[in-house]
Design a protein around this motif. Structure first.
Motif, PDB file in Angstrom:
ATOM      1  N   GLY A  23       0.795  -1.221   0.000  1.00 14.45           N
ATOM      2  CA  GLY A  23       0.000   0.000   0.000  1.00 14.45           C
ATOM      3  C   GLY A  23       0.825   1.267   0.000  1.00 14.45           C
ATOM      4  N   HIS A  24       2.156   1.133  -0.027  1.00 17.61           N
ATOM      5  CA  HIS A  24       3.041   2.291  -0.019  1.00 17.61           C
ATOM      6  C   HIS A  24       3.724   2.449  -1.377  1.00 17.61           C
ATOM      7  N   GLU A  25       4.483   3.511  -1.506  1.00 17.97           N
ATOM      8  CA  GLU A  25       5.224   3.733  -2.740  1.00 17.97           C
ATOM      9  C   GLU A  25       6.274   2.641  -2.930  1.00 17.97           C
ATOM     10  N   PRO A  26       6.521   2.226  -4.172  1.00 15.89           N
ATOM     11  CA  PRO A  26       7.525   1.178  -4.420  1.00 15.89           C
ATOM     12  C   PRO A  26       8.904   1.546  -3.878  1.00 15.89           C
ATOM     13  N   GLU A  27       9.265   2.835  -3.937  1.00 21.74           N
ATOM     14  CA  GLU A  27      10.573   3.254  -3.441  1.00 21.74           C
ATOM     15  C   GLU A  27      10.691   2.997  -1.938  1.00 21.74           C
ATOM     16  N   ALA A  28       9.612   3.234  -1.203  1.00 22.33           N
ATOM     17  CA  ALA A  28       9.628   2.974   0.232  1.00 22.33           C
ATOM     18  C   ALA A  28       9.765   1.478   0.504  1.00 22.33           C
ATOM     19  N   SER A  29       9.069   0.674  -0.300  1.00 19.54           N
ATOM     20  CA  SER A  29       9.165  -0.779  -0.151  1.00 19.54           C
ATOM     21  C   SER A  29      10.588  -1.258  -0.402  1.00 19.54           C
ATOM     22  N   ASP A  30      11.223  -0.707  -1.422  1.00 23.31           N
ATOM     23  CA  ASP A  30      12.596  -1.109  -1.746  1.00 23.31           C
ATOM     24  C   ASP A  30      13.566  -0.715  -0.635  1.00 23.31           C
ATOM     25  N   ASP A  31      13.390   0.487  -0.093  1.00 25.10           N
ATOM     26  CA  ASP A  31      14.287   0.936   0.979  1.00 25.10           C
ATOM     27  C   ASP A  31      14.121   0.062   2.219  1.00 25.10           C
ATOM     28  N   LEU A  32      12.890  -0.290   2.533  1.00 29.21           N
ATOM     29  CA  LEU A  32      12.659  -1.146   3.700  1.00 29.21           C
ATOM     30  C   LEU A  32      13.234  -2.534   3.470  1.00 29.21           C
ATOM     31  N   ALA A  33      13.112  -3.041   2.249  1.00 26.93           N
ATOM     32  CA  ALA A  33      13.686  -4.355   1.946  1.00 26.93           C
ATOM     33  C   ALA A  33      15.191  -4.348   2.186  1.00 26.93           C
ATOM     34  N   ALA A  34      15.852  -3.268   1.783  1.00 30.32           N
ATOM     35  CA  ALA A  34      17.296  -3.169   2.007  1.00 30.32           C
ATOM     36  C   ALA A  34      17.622  -3.125   3.498  1.00 30.32           C
ATOM     37  N   ALA A  35      16.781  -2.423   4.266  1.00 35.20           N
ATOM     38  CA  ALA A  35      17.009  -2.338   5.705  1.00 35.20           C
ATOM     39  C   ALA A  35      16.820  -3.693   6.384  1.00 35.20           C
ATOM     40  N   LEU A  36      15.806  -4.443   5.961  1.00 35.12           N
ATOM     41  CA  LEU A  36      15.575  -5.763   6.539  1.00 35.12           C
ATOM     42  C   LEU A  36      16.715  -6.717   6.202  1.00 35.12           C
ATOM     43  N   ARG A  37      17.175  -6.668   4.960  1.00 34.01           N
ATOM     44  CA  ARG A  37      18.307  -7.526   4.582  1.00 34.01           C
ATOM     45  C   ARG A  37      19.544  -7.182   5.404  1.00 34.01           C
ATOM     46  N   ALA A  38      19.742  -5.898   5.674  1.00 39.00           N
ATOM     47  CA  ALA A  38      20.887  -5.484   6.473  1.00 39.00           C
ATOM     48  C   ALA A  38      20.806  -6.029   7.894  1.00 39.00           C
ATOM     49  N   ASP A  39      19.589  -6.284   8.362  1.00 42.07           N
ATOM     50  CA  ASP A  39      19.396  -6.866   9.694  1.00 42.07           C
ATOM     51  C   ASP A  39      19.411  -8.391   9.661  1.00 42.07           C
ATOM     52  N   GLY A  40      19.636  -8.966   8.478  1.00 38.86           N
ATOM     53  CA  GLY A  40      19.751 -10.412   8.373  1.00 38.86           C
ATOM     54  C   GLY A  40      18.478 -11.132   7.985  1.00 38.86           C
ATOM     55  N   VAL A  41      17.425 -10.405   7.642  1.00 36.23           N
ATOM     56  CA  VAL A  41      16.165 -11.045   7.233  1.00 36.23           C
ATOM     57  C   VAL A  41      16.277 -11.511   5.792  1.00 36.23           C
ATOM     58  N   ALA A  42      15.990 -12.790   5.551  1.00 34.06           N
ATOM     59  CA  ALA A  42      15.964 -13.323   4.190  1.00 34.06           C
ATOM     60  C   ALA A  42      14.588 -13.066   3.590  1.00 34.06           C
ATOM     61  N   LEU A  43      14.551 -12.488   2.401  1.00 32.90           N
ATOM     62  CA  LEU A  43      13.291 -12.153   1.743  1.00 32.90           C
ATOM     63  C   LEU A  43      13.038 -13.090   0.579  1.00 32.90           C
ATOM     64  N   VAL A  44      11.836 -13.650   0.538  1.00 34.13           N
ATOM     65  CA  VAL A  44      11.414 -14.508  -0.571  1.00 34.13           C
ATOM     66  C   VAL A  44      10.241 -13.824  -1.253  1.00 34.13           C
ATOM     67  N   ALA A  45      10.442 -13.354  -2.483  1.00 27.14           N
ATOM     68  CA  ALA A  45       9.418 -12.617  -3.213  1.00 27.14           C
ATOM     69  C   ALA A  45       8.439 -13.589  -3.865  1.00 27.14           C
ATOM     70  N   ALA A  46       7.573 -14.163  -3.062  1.00 23.20           N
ATOM     71  CA  ALA A  46       6.604 -15.145  -3.548  1.00 23.20           C
ATOM     72  C   ALA A  46       5.470 -15.237  -2.541  1.00 23.20           C
ATOM     73  N   ARG A  47       4.469 -16.029  -2.879  1.00 22.46           N
ATOM     74  CA  ARG A  47       3.349 -16.269  -1.972  1.00 22.46           C
ATOM     75  C   ARG A  47       3.497 -17.641  -1.324  1.00 22.46           C
ATOM     76  N   ALA A  48       2.936 -17.786  -0.144  1.00 23.34           N
ATOM     77  CA  ALA A  48       2.915 -19.091   0.506  1.00 23.34           C
ATOM     78  C   ALA A  48       1.889 -19.966  -0.191  1.00 23.34           C
ATOM     79  N   ALA A  49       2.298 -21.165  -0.585  1.00 21.08           N
ATOM     80  CA  ALA A  49       1.407 -22.066  -1.316  1.00 21.08           C
ATOM     81  C   ALA A  49       0.914 -23.212  -0.444  1.00 21.08           C
ATOM     82  N   ALA A  50       1.780 -23.770   0.372  1.00 23.12           N
ATOM     83  CA  ALA A  50       1.404 -24.896   1.228  1.00 23.12           C
ATOM     84  C   ALA A  50       2.403 -25.002   2.357  1.00 23.12           C
ATOM     85  N   VAL A  51       1.946 -25.583   3.467  1.00 23.79           N
ATOM     86  CA  VAL A  51       2.844 -25.776   4.606  1.00 23.79           C
ATOM     87  C   VAL A  51       2.679 -27.179   5.142  1.00 23.79           C
ATOM     88  N   GLU A  52       3.796 -27.778   5.508  1.00 21.88           N
ATOM     89  CA  GLU A  52       3.792 -29.155   6.012  1.00 21.88           C
ATOM     90  C   GLU A  52       4.508 -29.192   7.348  1.00 21.88           C
TER      91      GLU A  52
END
Length: 222
Positions: free
Chosen positions: A46-75
């Protein structure tokens, strides 16, 4: 809500959902020491793409692994773990799973039907008009229980409007306004107010939409 009742820090936390709650808790647990993977097509859609990109960089810097996909199933895995299959075919394994894909108002047990207060088919929350009046005269609703925008600032705004309309009484509008700010409490924080560029263009304002960028590092709250 169960994540706030954990007795121990998850070794590997999988977060599903890139909204405010998912981003905030993914970063918090990463800073506490968990190995965190966040699964979402995009952060803060719901935010500007630039804000999303900046936050993604900040999360990666904190060690969060990002997977650009949807959850399909869990076991479920032996020992309490899980294996989450994503829409891109990747598999994320973890010891704890947080679903942060949205919240629905809990209206059961409030006696609303006995009063005649109706629910909204669109939001699953309490139905209100623009002045926050429910379908029963004298009964108002505000905040998350209406199923509208789930931001702290927005709920506070609606509560103030509802109180004024009840007590004075006035006829101030408290629904579907874009002038109320919203904030995501990550580091750095991400705030918004008004329409995004794409929303403005979708409303037919293409000829009058201009975009400006300004560094906020010198702001008193930056």
């Amino acid at each position: 809500e169960g994540i706030f009742s954990l007795d121990t820090l998850p070794e590997r936390l999988t977060v599903v959902g890139g909204g405010p709650v998912g981003c905030e808790l993914a970063q918090a647990f990463a800073r506490l020491g968990s190995s965190v993977t966040l699964v979402a097509p995009r952060l803060l859609p719901g935010h500007e793409p630039e804000a999303s990109d900046d936050l993604a960089a900040a999360l990666r810097a904190d060690g969060v692994a990002l997977v650009a996909a949807r959850a399909a199933a869990v076991e479920a895995r032996a020992g309490g773990g899980h294996a989450l299959t994503c829409s891109d075919g990747s598999v994320v394994e973890g010891t704890a799973l947080l679903s942060a894909v949205g919240r629905v108002p809990v209206t059961e047990g409030l006696g609303l039907s006995a009063l005649g207060v109706e629910l909204s088919a669109a939001t699953a929350g309490i139905a209100v008009d623009a002045k926050l009046r429910t379908t029963v005269k004298g009964v108002y609703a505000a905040g998350d229980c209406t199923g509208d925008q789930q931001y702290t600032h927005y709920a506070g705004f609606q509560g103030a409007i509802a109180a004024r309309n009840i007590l004075l009484p006035l006829s101030d509008q408290g629904v579907a306004t874009s002038r109320v700010p919203g904030c995501v409490f990550t580091s750095p924080e991400v705030a918004k107010v008004g329409l995004t560029e794409s929303e403005a263009r979708a409303e037919g304002k293409a000829g009058g939409v201009a975009v400006a960028y300004r560094r906020m590092g010198q702001g008193g709250r930056a």
